[in-house]
Design a protein around this motif. Sequence first.
Motif, PDB file in Angstrom:
ATOM      1  N   SER A   3      -8.663   9.815 -15.510  1.00 39.82           N
ATOM      2  CA  SER A   3      -7.393   9.566 -14.821  1.00 39.82           C
ATOM      3  C   SER A   3      -6.276   8.841 -15.924  1.00 39.82           C
ATOM      4  CB  SER A   3      -7.400   8.816 -13.568  1.00 39.82           C
ATOM      5  OG  SER A   3      -7.677   7.361 -13.731  1.00 39.82           O
ATOM      6  N   LYS A   4      -6.857   8.249 -16.858  1.00 37.10           N
ATOM      7  CA  LYS A   4      -5.980   7.544 -17.877  1.00 37.10           C
ATOM      8  C   LYS A   4      -5.736   8.428 -19.105  1.00 37.10           C
ATOM      9  CE  LYS A   4      -8.479   3.217 -17.047  1.00 37.10           C
ATOM     10  NZ  LYS A   4      -9.340   2.148 -17.520  1.00 37.10           N
ATOM     11  N   VAL A   5      -6.433   9.294 -19.427  1.00 34.20           N
ATOM     12  CA  VAL A   5      -6.304  10.062 -20.623  1.00 34.20           C
ATOM     13  C   VAL A   5      -5.489  11.466 -20.133  1.00 34.20           C
ATOM     14  CG1 VAL A   5      -7.168  11.317 -22.560  1.00 34.20           C
ATOM     15  CG2 VAL A   5      -8.217   9.149 -21.717  1.00 34.20           C
ATOM     16  N   ILE A  39     -21.329   5.122 -10.696  1.00 32.20           N
ATOM     17  CA  ILE A  39     -21.090   5.348 -12.021  1.00 32.20           C
ATOM     18  C   ILE A  39     -19.580   6.312 -12.207  1.00 32.20           C
ATOM     19  CG2 ILE A  39     -21.827   6.337 -14.310  1.00 32.20           C
ATOM     20  CD1 ILE A  39     -24.558   5.114 -13.555  1.00 32.20           C
ATOM     21  N   MET A  40     -19.814   7.307 -11.078  1.00 27.96           N
ATOM     22  CA  MET A  40     -18.719   8.188 -11.266  1.00 27.96           C
ATOM     23  C   MET A  40     -17.240   7.684 -11.178  1.00 27.96           C
ATOM     24  SD  MET A  40     -18.312  11.504 -11.524  1.00 27.96           S
ATOM     25  CE  MET A  40     -19.898  12.579 -10.709  1.00 27.96           C
ATOM     26  N   LYS A  41     -17.335   6.659 -10.248  1.00 28.93           N
ATOM     27  CA  LYS A  41     -15.821   5.851 -10.141  1.00 28.93           C
ATOM     28  C   LYS A  41     -15.233   5.446 -11.658  1.00 28.93           C
ATOM     29  CE  LYS A  41     -16.238   1.573  -9.040  1.00 28.93           C
ATOM     30  NZ  LYS A  41     -16.318   0.354  -8.097  1.00 28.93           N
ATOM     31  N   HIS A  42     -16.124   5.037 -12.593  1.00 34.17           N
ATOM     32  CA  HIS A  42     -15.555   4.641 -14.001  1.00 34.17           C
ATOM     33  C   HIS A  42     -15.195   5.809 -14.706  1.00 34.17           C
ATOM     34  CE1 HIS A  42     -16.256   0.315 -13.252  1.00 34.17           C
ATOM     35  NE2 HIS A  42     -17.453   0.922 -12.709  1.00 34.17           N
ATOM     36  N   GLY A  64      -8.163   5.973   0.247  1.00 37.33           N
ATOM     37  CA  GLY A  64      -7.573   4.709  -0.143  1.00 37.33           C
ATOM     38  C   GLY A  64      -8.409   3.883  -0.944  1.00 37.33           C
ATOM     39  N   SER A  65      -9.635   4.585  -1.310  1.00 38.14           N
ATOM     40  CA  SER A  65     -10.423   3.779  -2.532  1.00 38.14           C
ATOM     41  C   SER A  65      -9.929   4.127  -3.813  1.00 38.14           C
ATOM     42  CB  SER A  65     -11.974   4.347  -2.427  1.00 38.14           C
ATOM     43  OG  SER A  65     -12.023   5.807  -2.677  1.00 38.14           O
ATOM     44  N   LEU A  66     -10.325   3.209  -4.700  1.00 34.80           N
ATOM     45  CA  LEU A  66      -9.983   3.172  -5.932  1.00 34.80           C
ATOM     46  C   LEU A  66     -10.388   4.713  -6.780  1.00 34.80           C
ATOM     47  CD1 LEU A  66      -8.815   1.564  -8.211  1.00 34.80           C
ATOM     48  CD2 LEU A  66     -11.062   0.729  -8.978  1.00 34.80           C
ATOM     49  N   LEU A  67     -11.407   5.205  -6.288  1.00 28.24           N
ATOM     50  CA  LEU A  67     -11.880   6.450  -6.579  1.00 28.24           C
ATOM     51  C   LEU A  67     -10.973   7.484  -6.359  1.00 28.24           C
ATOM     52  CD1 LEU A  67     -14.048   8.527  -8.080  1.00 28.24           C
ATOM     53  CD2 LEU A  67     -15.218   8.274  -5.937  1.00 28.24           C
ATOM     54  N   GLN A  68     -10.486   7.331  -5.028  1.00 29.18           N
ATOM     55  CA  GLN A  68      -9.584   8.465  -4.690  1.00 29.18           C
ATOM     56  C   GLN A  68      -8.235   8.580  -5.375  1.00 29.18           C
ATOM     57  OE1 GLN A  68     -10.339  10.769  -1.891  1.00 29.18           O
ATOM     58  NE2 GLN A  68      -8.318  11.502  -3.053  1.00 29.18           N
ATOM     59  N   GLU A  69      -7.865   7.191  -5.630  1.00 34.68           N
ATOM     60  CA  GLU A  69      -6.586   7.173  -6.408  1.00 34.68           C
ATOM     61  C   GLU A  69      -6.850   7.746  -7.670  1.00 34.68           C
ATOM     62  OE1 GLU A  69      -5.229   3.028  -6.896  1.00 34.68           O
ATOM     63  OE2 GLU A  69      -5.572   2.614  -4.679  1.00 34.68           O
ATOM     64  N   TYR A  70      -8.036   7.578  -8.295  1.00 33.50           N
ATOM     65  CA  TYR A  70      -8.204   8.216  -9.691  1.00 33.50           C
ATOM     66  C   TYR A  70      -8.207   9.739  -9.562  1.00 33.50           C
ATOM     67  CZ  TYR A  70     -10.299   3.670 -11.554  1.00 33.50           C
ATOM     68  OH  TYR A  70     -10.156   2.330 -11.926  1.00 33.50           O
ATOM     69  N   ILE A  71      -8.745  10.164  -8.608  1.00 31.65           N
ATOM     70  CA  ILE A  71      -8.842  11.802  -8.156  1.00 31.65           C
ATOM     71  C   ILE A  71      -7.269  12.280  -7.941  1.00 31.65           C
ATOM     72  CG2 ILE A  71      -9.546  13.291  -6.610  1.00 31.65           C
ATOM     73  CD1 ILE A  71     -12.111  11.897  -6.190  1.00 31.65           C
ATOM     74  N   ASN A  72      -6.558  11.357  -7.339  1.00 34.48           N
ATOM     75  CA  ASN A  72      -5.148  11.822  -6.863  1.00 34.48           C
ATOM     76  C   ASN A  72      -4.375  11.907  -8.186  1.00 34.48           C
ATOM     77  OD1 ASN A  72      -5.680  12.037  -4.336  1.00 34.48           O
ATOM     78  ND2 ASN A  72      -4.816   9.975  -3.778  1.00 34.48           N
ATOM     79  N   ALA A  73      -4.587  10.975  -9.144  1.00 32.78           N
ATOM     80  CA  ALA A  73      -3.940  10.871 -10.496  1.00 32.78           C
ATOM     81  C   ALA A  73      -4.293  11.864 -11.289  1.00 32.78           C
ATOM     82  CB  ALA A  73      -4.381   9.488 -11.213  1.00 32.78           C
TER      83      ALA A  73
END
Length: 457
Positions: free
Chosen positions: A407-409, A398-401, A437-446
Amino acid sequence: NSGVVSLLRPLLLDVVPTVRQISALALGRLADYNVDLAEAVVKAGVLPQLVCSLPEENRYYKKTASFVLRAIAKHSPQLAQATVQCGALETLVICLEDFDPGVKEAAAWAFDYIARHNPELSQAVVDAGAVPLLVLCIQEPEIALKRIAASTLSDISKHSPELAQTVVDAGAIAHLAQMILNPDAKLKRQVLSALSQIAKHSVDLAELVVEAEIFPVVLTCLKDSDEYVKKNGATLIREIAKHTPELSQLIVNSGGVAAMIDCIGSCRGTVRLPGIMMLGYVAAHSENLSMVVIISKGIPPLCACLVEEHEDHIKAAAAWALGQIGRHTAEHARHVAVANVLPTLLDIYMDTRSSEDLKMKASIFGVFAAKKALKNILQKCTYLPALEPLLHDAPPNIMKHIVGQYSKVLPYDSKARRLFVTTGGLKKVQEIKAEPGSLLQEYINAINNCYPEEIVR
């Protein structure tokens, strides 16, 4: 065990009518008691004897013989089939044509217990010509006869669109619709049930029910003192609302959404269930219809259902409905989020006692076809104060979402960036172990890219 059935059988042929009738009544009461005794009555060969003499008998015997058939048929499809095979339907049709309302009522009961089991037995009842006679019965003055005739039409209609169409073709809808305001609660239950069973199958059948001008009259049933009238009324509205946005809009225009929200707020338990689902169906159709549910203050009673109800399937329905309301746009999701729904949904998801059915609807993880409430809301929610409590408790899936929404706001909102640091959100994000490389890591980087390096460290 003492051979009573075999002793009673010859008495069905006695020259004295009263003896014949009392013998049949005894057999009926035996058969009514349990399935084993009913099978014993069938095996004794009583049915052919009972049926063949029925048309010539007096009204008392006809009522009693119909009771025997009903007592046998009620237990199982196999026993109901046994009554059909001995020619009972043809003689019961003769009873439905009888002048005496008590004989008609007894025959209608037997038809109901035969038809309710499966489509094949219902079709046999239809083929025997019972439906037009049952429609005539609901027009009779006797309330008890009206009740059982409406119940039988309901049980015939429930199995398939074709069987429901047969009931419609006999002109049942107009007569049923006229009885929605009848003061007898038990009759109203059956009338609403019959209309629900017709409307549920297709858009065309639902439109035929609506064309009988049941709105706004049916909304009065949602305030009825009888719980079953409330529930069946809500079920009828749900079965209409689910089909198309146009039918849902018609319900909205007649005040149906506000009335349903009041109904959900005023009752408890399974009576709430059809109303909860109706709001979910309406909200699912379009952004505008979903906004109607929001403006009508539909979210608080749905939240209350999540907290107050103990039955998993009711909580699951409320979770699903909230997901349908919040899934359209960021504004819709915000309305759901500010009602503090997300922590409740998360608690339900993480509760090990929750059933799988509930988790399927309340969780965001999985490849199930059912829409998941948390996922629906989170993917649209840009209202960060509602997401912040979840950062500290949510499991990884759930954390991923949640992180994704941040990361969007955050890149576009300086005030939100400051709050994210002071509330400990940024620190929490650094503690998340994400696969490279995961989607979650991309969000964290953003998120990290929104801040100077020394703050991130």
